[in-house]
Design an enzyme around this catalytic site. Sequence first.
Site, PDB file in Angstrom:
ATOM      1  N   PHE A  68     -67.438  37.913 -74.226  1.00 19.89           N
ATOM      2  CA  PHE A  68     -67.645  38.221 -72.800  1.00 19.89           C
ATOM      3  C   PHE A  68     -67.079  39.602 -72.425  1.00 19.89           C
ATOM      4  N   THR A 118     -68.256  33.721 -83.515  1.00 20.83           N
ATOM      5  CA  THR A 118     -67.946  32.299 -83.369  1.00 20.83           C
ATOM      6  C   THR A 118     -68.887  31.748 -82.309  1.00 20.83           C
ATOM      7  N   ILE A 146     -61.225  38.856 -88.154  1.00 21.10           N
ATOM      8  CA  ILE A 146     -60.028  39.713 -88.063  1.00 21.10           C
ATOM      9  C   ILE A 146     -58.901  39.211 -88.969  1.00 21.10           C
ATOM     10  N   THR A 161     -53.329  38.464 -71.692  1.00 18.35           N
ATOM     11  CA  THR A 161     -53.656  37.709 -70.481  1.00 18.35           C
ATOM     12  C   THR A 161     -52.405  37.447 -69.643  1.00 18.35           C
ATOM     13  N   ASP A 162     -52.615  37.221 -68.360  1.00 19.26           N
ATOM     14  CA  ASP A 162     -51.480  36.865 -67.482  1.00 19.26           C
ATOM     15  C   ASP A 162     -50.937  35.472 -67.816  1.00 19.26           C
ATOM     16  N   GLU A 163     -51.715  34.686 -68.570  1.00 18.30           N
ATOM     17  CA  GLU A 163     -51.275  33.315 -68.861  1.00 18.30           C
ATOM     18  C   GLU A 163     -50.023  33.260 -69.726  1.00 18.30           C
ATOM     19  N   TYR A 174     -53.451  27.936 -76.233  1.00 18.76           N
ATOM     20  CA  TYR A 174     -54.083  29.245 -76.012  1.00 18.76           C
ATOM     21  C   TYR A 174     -53.067  30.253 -75.494  1.00 18.76           C
ATOM     22  N   THR A 206     -50.263  31.147 -77.960  1.00 15.47           N
ATOM     23  CA  THR A 206     -50.635  32.010 -79.098  1.00 15.47           C
ATOM     24  C   THR A 206     -50.918  33.432 -78.611  1.00 15.47           C
ATOM     25  N   LYS A 207     -51.421  33.583 -77.393  1.00 14.37           N
ATOM     26  CA  LYS A 207     -51.570  34.938 -76.846  1.00 14.37           C
ATOM     27  C   LYS A 207     -50.183  35.547 -76.635  1.00 14.37           C
ATOM     28  N   PHE A 238     -65.090  28.377 -66.060  1.00 13.54           N
ATOM     29  CA  PHE A 238     -65.252  27.782 -64.732  1.00 13.54           C
ATOM     30  C   PHE A 238     -66.468  28.295 -63.945  1.00 13.54           C
ATOM     31  N   ASP A 276     -58.117  16.028 -64.381  1.00 10.10           N
ATOM     32  CA  ASP A 276     -57.434  17.314 -64.392  1.00 10.10           C
ATOM     33  C   ASP A 276     -57.165  17.775 -65.832  1.00 10.10           C
TER      34      ASP A 276
HETATM   35  P1  NAD Z   1     -64.636  35.262 -75.570  1.00 10.25           P
HETATM   36  O1  NAD Z   1     -64.233  33.929 -76.113  1.00 10.25           O
HETATM   37  O2  NAD Z   1     -65.817  35.376 -74.676  1.00 10.25           O
HETATM   38  O3  NAD Z   1     -64.886  36.278 -76.785  1.00 10.25           O
HETATM   39  C1  NAD Z   1     -64.084  36.317 -77.917  1.00 10.25           C
HETATM   40  C2  NAD Z   1     -64.841  37.091 -79.002  1.00 10.25           C
HETATM   41  O4  NAD Z   1     -63.979  37.179 -80.145  1.00 10.25           O
HETATM   42  C3  NAD Z   1     -66.121  36.413 -79.459  1.00 10.25           C
HETATM   43  O5  NAD Z   1     -67.150  37.357 -79.582  1.00 10.25           O
HETATM   44  C4  NAD Z   1     -65.770  35.821 -80.827  1.00 10.25           C
HETATM   45  O6  NAD Z   1     -66.862  35.730 -81.699  1.00 10.25           O
HETATM   46  C5  NAD Z   1     -64.734  36.824 -81.305  1.00 10.25           C
HETATM   47  N1  NAD Z   1     -63.806  36.227 -82.300  1.00 10.25           N
HETATM   48  C6  NAD Z   1     -63.119  35.058 -82.194  1.00 10.25           C
HETATM   49  N2  NAD Z   1     -62.407  34.836 -83.311  1.00 10.25           N
HETATM   50  C7  NAD Z   1     -62.608  35.908 -84.117  1.00 10.25           C
HETATM   51  C8  NAD Z   1     -62.127  36.264 -85.398  1.00 10.25           C
HETATM   52  N3  NAD Z   1     -61.292  35.486 -86.078  1.00 10.25           N
HETATM   53  N4  NAD Z   1     -62.534  37.443 -85.934  1.00 10.25           N
HETATM   54  C9  NAD Z   1     -63.387  38.248 -85.257  1.00 10.25           C
HETATM   55  N5  NAD Z   1     -63.899  37.952 -84.046  1.00 10.25           N
HETATM   56  C10 NAD Z   1     -63.509  36.792 -83.488  1.00 10.25           C
HETATM   57  O7  NAD Z   1     -63.320  35.833 -74.882  1.00 10.25           O
HETATM   58  P2  NAD Z   1     -63.155  36.790 -73.619  1.00 10.25           P
HETATM   59  O8  NAD Z   1     -63.089  35.984 -72.399  1.00 10.25           O
HETATM   60  O9  NAD Z   1     -64.133  37.895 -73.726  1.00 10.25           O
HETATM   61  O10 NAD Z   1     -61.685  37.346 -73.900  1.00 10.25           O
HETATM   62  C11 NAD Z   1     -61.489  38.528 -74.666  1.00 10.25           C
HETATM   63  C12 NAD Z   1     -60.011  38.860 -74.700  1.00 10.25           C
HETATM   64  O11 NAD Z   1     -59.521  39.041 -73.383  1.00 10.25           O
HETATM   65  C13 NAD Z   1     -59.142  37.759 -75.311  1.00 10.25           C
HETATM   66  O12 NAD Z   1     -58.134  38.376 -76.064  1.00 10.25           O
HETATM   67  C14 NAD Z   1     -58.555  37.042 -74.108  1.00 10.25           C
HETATM   68  O13 NAD Z   1     -57.315  36.466 -74.412  1.00 10.25           O
HETATM   69  C15 NAD Z   1     -58.408  38.200 -73.139  1.00 10.25           C
HETATM   70  N6  NAD Z   1     -58.439  37.844 -71.717  1.00 10.25           N
HETATM   71  C16 NAD Z   1     -59.485  37.124 -71.197  1.00 10.25           C
HETATM   72  C17 NAD Z   1     -59.534  36.864 -69.824  1.00 10.25           C
HETATM   73  C18 NAD Z   1     -60.686  36.105 -69.205  1.00 10.25           C
HETATM   74  O14 NAD Z   1     -60.647  35.843 -68.012  1.00 10.25           O
HETATM   75  N7  NAD Z   1     -61.727  35.753 -69.938  1.00 10.25           N
HETATM   76  C19 NAD Z   1     -58.505  37.310 -69.010  1.00 10.25           C
HETATM   77  C20 NAD Z   1     -57.445  38.036 -69.577  1.00 10.25           C
HETATM   78  C21 NAD Z   1     -57.447  38.305 -70.924  1.00 10.25           C
HETATM   79  O1  TDX Z   2     -65.206  22.815 -65.149  1.00  7.53           O
HETATM   80  C1  TDX Z   2     -64.149  23.351 -64.813  1.00  7.53           C
HETATM   81  N1  TDX Z   2     -63.566  22.956 -63.628  1.00  7.53           N
HETATM   82  C2  TDX Z   2     -62.401  23.499 -63.188  1.00  7.53           C
HETATM   83  O2  TDX Z   2     -61.911  23.123 -62.102  1.00  7.53           O
HETATM   84  C3  TDX Z   2     -63.496  24.351 -65.612  1.00  7.53           C
HETATM   85  C4  TDX Z   2     -64.091  24.783 -66.917  1.00  7.53           C
HETATM   86  C5  TDX Z   2     -62.313  24.886 -65.139  1.00  7.53           C
HETATM   87  N2  TDX Z   2     -61.772  24.472 -63.955  1.00  7.53           N
HETATM   88  C6  TDX Z   2     -60.543  25.116 -63.462  1.00  7.53           C
HETATM   89  C7  TDX Z   2     -59.417  25.262 -64.459  1.00  7.53           C
HETATM   90  C8  TDX Z   2     -58.755  26.558 -64.006  1.00  7.53           C
HETATM   91  O3  TDX Z   2     -57.804  26.285 -62.982  1.00  7.53           O
HETATM   92  O4  TDX Z   2     -60.905  26.441 -63.085  1.00  7.53           O
HETATM   93  C9  TDX Z   2     -59.886  27.379 -63.404  1.00  7.53           C
HETATM   94  C10 TDX Z   2     -60.425  28.440 -64.355  1.00  7.53           C
HETATM   95  O5  TDX Z   2     -60.663  27.800 -65.605  1.00  7.53           O
HETATM   96  P1  TDX Z   2     -61.164  28.619 -66.911  1.00  7.53           P
HETATM   97  O6  TDX Z   2     -62.431  29.332 -66.602  1.00  7.53           O
HETATM   98  O7  TDX Z   2     -61.124  27.695 -68.049  1.00  7.53           O
HETATM   99  O8  TDX Z   2     -60.061  29.765 -67.013  1.00  7.53           O
HETATM  100  P2  TDX Z   2     -58.455  29.748 -67.206  1.00  7.53           P
HETATM  101  O9  TDX Z   2     -58.002  28.512 -67.869  1.00  7.53           O
HETATM  102  O10 TDX Z   2     -57.852  30.130 -65.887  1.00  7.53           O
HETATM  103  O11 TDX Z   2     -58.312  30.971 -68.258  1.00  7.53           O
HETATM  104  C11 TDX Z   2     -59.111  32.172 -68.102  1.00  7.53           C
HETATM  105  O12 TDX Z   2     -58.345  33.229 -67.588  1.00  7.53           O
HETATM  106  C12 TDX Z   2     -57.317  33.748 -68.381  1.00  7.53           C
HETATM  107  C13 TDX Z   2     -59.694  32.586 -69.445  1.00  7.53           C
HETATM  108  O13 TDX Z   2     -60.468  31.529 -69.977  1.00  7.53           O
HETATM  109  C14 TDX Z   2     -58.615  32.995 -70.397  1.00  7.53           C
HETATM  110  O14 TDX Z   2     -59.183  33.475 -71.611  1.00  7.53           O
HETATM  111  C15 TDX Z   2     -57.811  34.100 -69.767  1.00  7.53           C
HETATM  112  O15 TDX Z   2     -56.699  34.412 -70.571  1.00  7.53           O
END
Ligand code: NAD
Ligand code: TDX
Length: 334
Positions: free
Chosen positions: A12, A37, A59, A121-123, A149, A152-153, A189, A272
């Site tokens: 993403f 993946t 990786i 991530t902020d998590e 998750y 490990t981050k 979500f 939940d």
């Molecule tokens: P995502 O799950 O959409 O994408 C992860 C990508 O990494 C995928 O393309 C997957 O194929 C690849 N991948 C996974 N394991 C791998 C491996 N072993 N070797 C090579 N490639 C691999 O994730 P995202 O939401 O795009 O998040 C990207 C980064 O941003 C992550 O590090 C996540 O922790 C961080 N992040 C995400 C959010 C969010 O809201 N989505 C917020 C803050 C930080």
């Molecule tokens: O169906 C749902 N219903 C719901 O209420 C899903 C999938 C989630 N939720 C809630 C859980 C969370 O409070 O919505 C909120 C957002 O959920 P996610 O999209 O799973 O995100 P979150 O767990 O907050 O984590 C996201 O932000 C930080 C990303 O997935 C992480 O990769 C990033 O680090």
Amino acid sequence: MKNILITGGAGFIGSNFVHYTLKNHSEYQITVLDKLTYAGNIHNLETVLDKIEFIRGDICDRDLVDELVAKTDIIVHFAAESHNDNSLKNPWPFIETNLVGTATILEAVRKHDKRLHHISTDEVYGDLPINAPNQKFTESSPYHGSSPYSSTKAGSDLLVQAWVRSFGIKATLSNCSNNYGAYQHIEKFIPRQITNILSNLTPKLYGTGEQVRDWINVDDHNSAVHTILEKGDTNGQMYLIGANGEQSNKFILETILELMGKDKNDYEHVKDRAGHDQRYAIDADKLRAELGWTPKYTNIREGLKNTIKWYQDNDAWWRNQKAEVEQEYARNNQ
Ligand code: NAD
Ligand code: TDX
């Protein structure tokens, strides 16, 4: 031209970063390393495959990572297992990719003396109370992961910090809040609810839905990453990225329903999430004050409208995954 290696560039945020970079930073020659993946999708890059080098690989593969890091100038490390709910069912891929994978990259960065930017991530800070608007995460908040998750981050961040301190590698880190936008996997979500409505399924809110997330447009996250690449202090500085986008899950879901012409109460509360973090909120003052970054897309209603339109227009991108994703959630009464 500088060579940039983008791990996780078919996911993403990583694929949005590739598109953003091609549009706004012609100084970079891009290589993407992605395992593809379930979360990675080569179609996210199909319009630019002639402009970048794409390598399918893991990786955790030391030889491959060594070879690619040797050839590049900068590594932006997005690759991760990223979904909290999956980490509650099976933590092992999170431990492999987020910890072992990051260590593999760090060792290659050390050996070849390259610049790393680590995406986090902020998590990693755990959560905040819902009714405490003055409390936000800062760069000095203590680490407190809640799920496999987030822990490990957090561990991956600590590895980067250790490699900076002990081995003197050049690195920056950023910890961003929840992203939204195109190409987000439908397990998450916002896309889950949009595609539920587009599939005549009832949207699903975990628990009470009062939990708060600090939403940021994915292009704002990526513009911040470029600001850090240009001006960040490579002595292991960490920057929080956020755009003051705090909203409850309930508000987001009701807004999606309204924007899609539905009754705003037309959803169900489901089981939940175990260990559900209550609230995330970012204080991004350091990034704004020291590096002069500002977000552009801060109107969440507008952002949701555009995101809904993207999922409407790109039915083929998500449709054949929908049944399986929902089946998996149903097994968990979610
Ligand atoms: P995502 O799950 O959409 O994408 C992860 C990508 O990494 C995928 O393309 C997957 O194929 C690849 N991948 C996974 N394991 C791998 C491996 N072993 N070797 C090579 N490639 C691999 O994730 P995202 O939401 O795009 O998040 C990207 C980064 O941003 C992550 O590090 C996540 O922790 C961080 N992040 C995400 C959010 C969010 O809201 N989505 C917020 C803050 C930080
Ligand atoms: O169906 C749902 N219903 C719901 O209420 C899903 C999938 C989630 N939720 C809630 C859980 C969370 O409070 O919505 C909120 C957002 O959920 P996610 O999209 O799973 O995100 P979150 O767990 O907050 O984590 C996201 O932000 C930080 C990303 O997935 C992480 O990769 C990033 O680090």
